[in-house]
Design an enzyme around this catalytic site. Sequence first.
Site, mmCIF file in Angstrom:
data_model
loop_
_atom_site.group_PDB
_atom_site.id
_atom_site.type_symbol
_atom_site.label_atom_id
_atom_site.label_comp_id
_atom_site.label_asym_id
_atom_site.label_seq_id
_atom_site.Cartn_x
_atom_site.Cartn_y
_atom_site.Cartn_z
ATOM 1 N N ARG A 154 0.818 -1.220 0.000
ATOM 2 C CA ARG A 154 0.000 0.000 0.000
ATOM 3 C C ARG A 154 0.849 1.266 0.000
ATOM 4 O O ARG A 154 0.370 2.323 -0.399
ATOM 5 C CB ARG A 154 -0.996 -0.018 1.159
ATOM 6 C CG ARG A 154 -2.156 -0.967 0.893
ATOM 7 C CD ARG A 154 -3.229 -0.842 1.941
ATOM 8 N NE ARG A 154 -2.734 -1.201 3.256
ATOM 9 C CZ ARG A 154 -2.962 -2.348 3.874
ATOM 10 N NH1 ARG A 154 -3.703 -3.262 3.299
ATOM 11 N NH2 ARG A 154 -2.472 -2.578 5.074
ATOM 12 N N GLU A 187 2.918 -9.914 13.360
ATOM 13 C CA GLU A 187 2.159 -10.338 14.538
ATOM 14 C C GLU A 187 2.208 -11.857 14.698
ATOM 15 O O GLU A 187 2.344 -12.373 15.794
ATOM 16 C CB GLU A 187 0.707 -9.864 14.407
ATOM 17 C CG GLU A 187 -0.087 -10.024 15.679
ATOM 18 C CD GLU A 187 -1.470 -9.418 15.580
ATOM 19 O OE1 GLU A 187 -2.238 -9.610 16.532
ATOM 20 O OE2 GLU A 187 -1.788 -8.768 14.567
#
Length: 181
Positions: free
Chosen positions: A70, A107
């Site tokens: 992005r 994560e």
Amino acid sequence: MSQVSAEDKLDYVKSKIGEYPNFPKEGILFRDIFGALTDPKACVYLRDLLVQYIRQSQPEVEVIVGLDSRGFLFNLLLATELGVGYTPIRKKGKLAGEVVSVEYQLEYGSDTFELQRTAIQPGQKVVIVDDLLATGGSLLAASELVRKVGGVVLESLVVMELVGLDGRKKLDCKVHSLIKY
């Protein structure tokens, strides 16, 4: 025609950021930058805000670095508007030629970023721009890559920051976010 203030531009951009509860998993509120990018006025305002900030804070910048994926969406526009170079940092295996690599933690697991060795010249001044600062792993890896090839990281600039995740604390450079959640 009257000038639109930076505050009004930012409010407009914020109004176009989508919110999706329980995505990508239960308990997460996903904030989606694509809503702002599909609105031409929000897109122009976002570009204006980022360019204005860089011009004021880092006028000596020579290269804008964008992160996969992005971060690619607006960084070429920024570099063109600022009259500086642009180079991408990509996921492993996506760049041709000699690359330098850094593994970073996500994560759940890890990933690898790469940068073409000749994309940034030693001593060139760089601003890293991405859409989001969450845990800080990807921006930290990007800073490490820029330094590995001899670049000087002036600052990292993000559109959105999830302040509750404390990603800023992991970073070893100045950081600015337009929007904080």
